[in-house]
Motif scaffolding. Sequence first.
Motif, PDB file in Angstrom:
ATOM      1  N   TYR A   1     -11.108  31.725   4.706  1.00 37.10           N
ATOM      2  CA  TYR A   1      -9.976  32.061   6.240  1.00 37.10           C
ATOM      3  C   TYR A   1     -10.550  32.294   6.976  1.00 37.10           C
ATOM      4  CZ  TYR A   1      -7.735  28.378   2.048  1.00 37.10           C
ATOM      5  OH  TYR A   1      -7.337  28.093   1.473  1.00 37.10           O
ATOM      6  N   PHE A   2     -10.773  33.736   6.275  1.00 34.72           N
ATOM      7  CA  PHE A   2     -10.702  34.766   7.880  1.00 34.72           C
ATOM      8  C   PHE A   2     -12.599  34.687   8.260  1.00 34.72           C
ATOM      9  CE2 PHE A   2     -13.891  38.471   8.727  1.00 34.72           C
ATOM     10  CZ  PHE A   2     -12.295  38.577  10.020  1.00 34.72           C
ATOM     11  N   GLY A   3     -13.314  33.925   7.662  1.00 35.69           N
ATOM     12  CA  GLY A   3     -14.485  33.598   8.430  1.00 35.69           C
ATOM     13  C   GLY A   3     -14.104  31.675   9.215  1.00 35.69           C
ATOM     14  N   GLU A   4     -13.513  30.982   8.951  1.00 33.33           N
ATOM     15  CA  GLU A   4     -13.249  29.742   9.996  1.00 33.33           C
ATOM     16  C   GLU A   4     -11.513  30.616  10.800  1.00 33.33           C
ATOM     17  OE1 GLU A   4     -11.688  25.446   8.814  1.00 33.33           O
ATOM     18  OE2 GLU A   4     -12.655  26.488   7.047  1.00 33.33           O
ATOM     19  N   ILE A   5     -11.621  31.216  10.339  1.00 35.21           N
ATOM     20  CA  ILE A   5     -10.353  31.740  11.718  1.00 35.21           C
ATOM     21  C   ILE A   5     -11.587  32.483  13.302  1.00 35.21           C
ATOM     22  CG2 ILE A   5      -8.654  33.761  13.075  1.00 35.21           C
ATOM     23  CD1 ILE A   5      -7.581  33.066  10.129  1.00 35.21           C
ATOM     24  N   VAL A   6     -12.427  33.315  12.759  1.00 36.41           N
ATOM     25  CA  VAL A   6     -13.301  34.334  13.639  1.00 36.41           C
ATOM     26  C   VAL A   6     -14.316  33.163  14.267  1.00 36.41           C
ATOM     27  CG1 VAL A   6     -15.351  35.138  13.837  1.00 36.41           C
ATOM     28  CG2 VAL A   6     -13.303  35.648  12.374  1.00 36.41           C
ATOM     29  N   GLU A   7     -14.471  31.946  13.930  1.00 37.75           N
ATOM     30  CA  GLU A   7     -15.161  30.698  13.960  1.00 37.75           C
ATOM     31  C   GLU A   7     -14.460  29.711  15.505  1.00 37.75           C
ATOM     32  OE1 GLU A   7     -17.618  27.097  12.727  1.00 37.75           O
ATOM     33  OE2 GLU A   7     -16.070  28.011  10.935  1.00 37.75           O
ATOM     34  N   TRP A   8     -13.191  30.282  14.871  1.00 37.37           N
ATOM     35  CA  TRP A   8     -12.450  29.041  15.628  1.00 37.37           C
ATOM     36  C   TRP A   8     -12.580  29.625  16.980  1.00 37.37           C
ATOM     37  CZ3 TRP A   8     -14.605  24.950  15.798  1.00 37.37           C
ATOM     38  CH2 TRP A   8     -15.018  23.898  15.268  1.00 37.37           C
ATOM     39  N   CYS A   9     -12.611  31.473  17.124  1.00 36.18           N
ATOM     40  CA  CYS A   9     -11.487  32.234  17.794  1.00 36.18           C
ATOM     41  C   CYS A   9     -12.263  32.376  18.618  1.00 36.18           C
ATOM     42  CB  CYS A   9     -11.492  33.523  17.405  1.00 36.18           C
ATOM     43  SG  CYS A   9      -9.692  33.669  16.783  1.00 36.18           S
ATOM     44  N   GLY A  10     -14.016  32.261  18.325  1.00 39.78           N
ATOM     45  CA  GLY A  10     -15.250  31.981  19.212  1.00 39.78           C
ATOM     46  C   GLY A  10     -15.486  31.159  19.431  1.00 39.78           C
ATOM     47  N   PHE A  11     -15.083  29.995  19.107  1.00 40.92           N
ATOM     48  CA  PHE A  11     -14.807  28.375  19.817  1.00 40.92           C
ATOM     49  C   PHE A  11     -14.427  28.034  20.962  1.00 40.92           C
ATOM     50  CE2 PHE A  11     -14.413  24.035  20.921  1.00 40.92           C
ATOM     51  CZ  PHE A  11     -15.350  23.754  21.309  1.00 40.92           C
ATOM     52  N   ALA A  12     -12.721  29.209  21.418  1.00 41.22           N
ATOM     53  CA  ALA A  12     -11.873  29.094  22.170  1.00 41.22           C
ATOM     54  C   ALA A  12     -12.463  29.867  23.014  1.00 41.22           C
ATOM     55  CB  ALA A  12     -10.293  29.907  21.507  1.00 41.22           C
ATOM     56  N   ILE A  13     -13.409  31.277  22.663  1.00 47.83           N
ATOM     57  CA  ILE A  13     -13.445  32.083  23.810  1.00 47.83           C
ATOM     58  C   ILE A  13     -14.768  31.668  24.626  1.00 47.83           C
ATOM     59  CG2 ILE A  13     -15.170  34.526  24.213  1.00 47.83           C
ATOM     60  CD1 ILE A  13     -13.117  35.366  21.696  1.00 47.83           C
ATOM     61  N   LEU A  14     -15.719  30.763  23.605  1.00 48.58           N
ATOM     62  CA  LEU A  14     -17.073  30.121  24.416  1.00 48.58           C
ATOM     63  C   LEU A  14     -16.915  29.538  25.288  1.00 48.58           C
ATOM     64  CD1 LEU A  14     -18.804  27.621  23.082  1.00 48.58           C
ATOM     65  CD2 LEU A  14     -18.683  29.167  20.984  1.00 48.58           C
TER      66      LEU A  14
ATOM     67  N   PHE B   1     -18.362  32.721  16.878  1.00 51.61           N
ATOM     68  CA  PHE B   1     -19.032  31.502  15.892  1.00 51.61           C
ATOM     69  C   PHE B   1     -19.822  31.197  14.892  1.00 51.61           C
ATOM     70  CE2 PHE B   1     -19.640  27.153  15.604  1.00 51.61           C
ATOM     71  CZ  PHE B   1     -19.435  26.354  15.881  1.00 51.61           C
ATOM     72  N   PHE B   2     -20.426  31.348  15.213  1.00 53.58           N
ATOM     73  CA  PHE B   2     -21.331  31.142  14.359  1.00 53.58           C
ATOM     74  C   PHE B   2     -21.356  32.405  12.896  1.00 53.58           C
ATOM     75  CE2 PHE B   2     -23.979  28.467  17.057  1.00 53.58           C
ATOM     76  CZ  PHE B   2     -24.571  28.140  16.914  1.00 53.58           C
ATOM     77  N   THR B   3     -21.027  33.920  13.471  1.00 51.93           N
ATOM     78  CA  THR B   3     -20.293  34.698  12.205  1.00 51.93           C
ATOM     79  C   THR B   3     -19.565  34.149  11.550  1.00 51.93           C
ATOM     80  OG1 THR B   3     -21.563  36.465  13.943  1.00 51.93           O
ATOM     81  CG2 THR B   3     -20.001  36.921  12.188  1.00 51.93           C
ATOM     82  N   GLY B   4     -18.587  33.101  12.080  1.00 53.90           N
ATOM     83  CA  GLY B   4     -17.501  32.944  11.475  1.00 53.90           C
ATOM     84  C   GLY B   4     -17.640  31.653  10.756  1.00 53.90           C
TER      85      GLY B   4
END
Length: 251
Positions: free
Chosen positions: A191-204, A150-153
Amino acid sequence: MTIEHFTLFLIVMAAIAAIVFIALYFVEAGYGMLFDKKWGVPIPNKIAWICMEAPVFIVMFLLWNGSERQFETVPFLIFLFFELHYFQRSFIFPLLIKGKMPAGIMLMGITFNLLNGYMQGEWIFYLAPQDMYTKSWLHSPQFIVGTILFFTGMAINIQSDHIVRHLRKPGDTNHYLPKKGLFKYVTSANYFGEIVEWCGFAILTWSASGAVFAWWTFANLVPRANTIYHKYKAMFGNELENRKRVIPFIY
């Protein structure tokens, strides 16, 4: 809302995202560098972005504020993570940009953000099992890995937006190819950053609601990144070298 109705709501949202994903390979959403007046009356970006992003910030706050779980450690942290992103997106990012956005794009963004704010807040503060987000969740692989992503994204997204904003000098209206940061590898690093961020949110959160939001982010941004890639290719040709569209080394 009952868990059965909420599940149906998530299924409908996921299905609409699938339609959007396909449609955006054929229709350009006319904002940003793809701005098109056919999508509605142009509105200054500063106003449009605040109007578009603030609703999700407000909806999440209201759901949090009305919940008995509001000061439980894990729900409160998830709330802070979510609101941190949308505070930046609603009240800081808009003040840094110029240009205009069609009213139609803004209204669609408002609609999605209202639904998404409800989708995330309803699960976290009302429907999640009482024994799910206890303090032990902080030590789970899902929370640790998801938080890192999330924070990396978020960092990638903010850095990439900064790079794009500083491509032009004052008064310049030309388009330039961004080359710093992850733009060395993809043409839509933000956009890559935002995708990583919300994939992180889904995981956490380890939630179907988080997964549906991640899917919406992917469905909205990947086709747009494809369109931008082809725009850059037409403008800059071989300067793109081996860059991908949005996912480094893959697509």
